[in-house]
Design a protein around this motif. Structure first.
Motif: not given
Ligand code: CAA
Length: 384
Positions: A136-154, A172-180
């Motif tokens: 159920x984690x919510x931190x995100x990593x969005x692909x942006x060119x040659x990088x990933x951009x992380x936002x969230x809290x641990x 990295x994929x909010x639409x994916x099935x749980x855990x995927x």
């Protein structure tokens, strides 16, 4: 069946036992009191080859296997549990990088972990709303060119404030099935946008720092991805199976330290004109404690053996952690009971052993999660 250790395993256990006796035990109360992170001690442990125990020598590891690792963590925990958890998690981080990192990532970070150049490694999975329910984690990593951009809290990240390298799980994929839709990344200390939050004020293992971490537009190279995008959750589960052997070994160390201390105390403490060790009430507490700890150690060694042989070991690791942590908890209470009122004071180490052991039924999966993992492997996973 052969219960004997190899010469190398005996040698490593002896070496770490001596180090713990000389270097860890005398300073453990100080570190507990002050929460001072044991930088120099960790460096010495790295020099002894204890930070990459399952890492090949080409990356700086000692590659001595899981059984030797388990024995070493038990001995370290007898001296200082906070140092033991830092060592255990650092080894787990080295293993996940070794198994899933690119050659470049491995070459960059593993030698620094194994040599102690990085004081520790961190495993950043847990979030405020995702403890037992890690998917159920919510931190995100969005692909942006040659990088990933992380936002969230641990939250509750062991060594989060001190480690040189942190493995971070993010969606990295909010639409994916749980855990995927979860992926794993390495993030170096000092990366802009990687912010270290508070170090929790804990009941035990106080010299192990336990931090909140924040990611605010934290940009990392795409090469920092571990494994494939979307495989992160599975990777975390596989690594935690191994990590649980480390925590079980740590709990054992605390249990043995407590009952060893109480046994010696009972031989010297006189009441009713004789050492209390003469009383059956005391003898039975000691007998039960060693019996249960030895049984727990057999479970831990079985899980270690299976992992070392690359056989399935997840259920066995959960059994080992469940039984070792709960047994050690009971044993540390018995040790306090044997010392009586003295056991409740800070003049003696058994109250610290008890405070230190409590978290072993919580982190790297609570006892309830271990039972769930074990039951699921017996009954199968719930469908639907
Ligand atoms: N090995 C490989 N794959 C595994 C696996 C394992 N041990 N466990 C699960 N998976 C796979 C499953 O097969 C499944 O994949 P498929 O759908 O392709 O088959 C996928 O992962 C999802 O698994 P589940 O459906 O079982 O996931 P779940 O949401 O039901 O969660 C859980 C299972 C066991 C409860 C898990 O969330 C868990 O272990 N929770 C506890 C978290 C934990 O231990 N946190 C510790 C934080 S780190 C820490 O404490 C370190 C420290 O600092 C001291």
């Amino acid at each position: 069946m052969d219960f004997s250790l190899t010469e190398e395993q005996e040698m490593i256990r002896g070496m770490v036992r001596e180090f713990a006796e000389k270097e860890l035990k005398p300073k453990a109360a100080y570190h507990d009191e002050t929460k001072e992170f044991p930088f120099e001690i960790l460096k010495s442990l790295a020099r002894l080859g204890l930070m990459g125990m399952n890492i090949p020598q080409e990356y700086g590891g000692s590659n001595v296997g899981t059984t030797a690792y388990s024995l070493a963590i038990t001995e370290i925990a007898k001296g200082c549990a906070a140092t033991a958890v830092t060592t255990s998690v650092t080894n787990m981080v080295a293993e996940v990088i070794h198994e899933f990192g690119t050659e470049e990532v491995k070459n960059k970070h593993l030698p620094k972990i194994c040599s102690g150049e990085y004081p520790a490694g961190s495993f950043a999975l847990t979030e405020p709303q995702a403890g037992s329910d890690a998917a159920n984690i919510r931190t995100t990593a969005a692909k942006d060119g040659d990088s990933y951009v992380l936002n969230g809290q641990k939250s509750f990240i062991t060594s989060g404030g001190q480690s040189g390298i942190t493995v971070v799980w993010a969606v990295t994929d909010k639409e994916a099935k749980r855990g995927k839709g979860i992926s794993a990344f390495v993030v170096e200390k000092g990366t802009p946008g990687f912010i270290i939050g508070k170090n929790e004020e804990k009941m035990g293992q106080r010299a192990s720092s336990t931090n909140e971490l924040f990611f605010e537009d934290c940009r990392i190279p795409k090469e920092n991805l571990l494994g494939q995008e979307g495989d992160g959750f599975k990777i975390s589960m596989m690594e935690l199976d191994g990590g649980r052997i480390g925590i079980a070994s740590l709990a054992l160390g605390l249990g043995y330290a407590a009952i060893d201390y109480a046994t010696e105390y009972a031989k010297g403490r006189e009441q009713f004109g004789q050492p209390i060790a003469n009383f059956q009430a005391i003898q039975w507490m000691v007998a039960d404690s060693y019996t249960e700890l030895d049984a727990a150690q057999l479970l831990v060694l079985r899980a270690s053996f299976l992992k070392e042989k690359k056989l399935p070991f997840g259920k066995e690791a959960s059994m080992a952690k469940l039984f070792a942590s709960e047994t050690a908890g009971r044993v540390t209470i018995k040790a306090i009971q044997i010392l009586g009122g003295y056991g409740y004071t800070k003049e003696y180490p058994v109250e610290r052993y008890h405070r230190d052991v409590i978290v072993t039924t919580l982190y790297e999966g609570t006892s309830e999660i271990q039972r769930h993992v074990i039951a699921r492997s017996i009954f199968g996973r719930k469908q639907g």
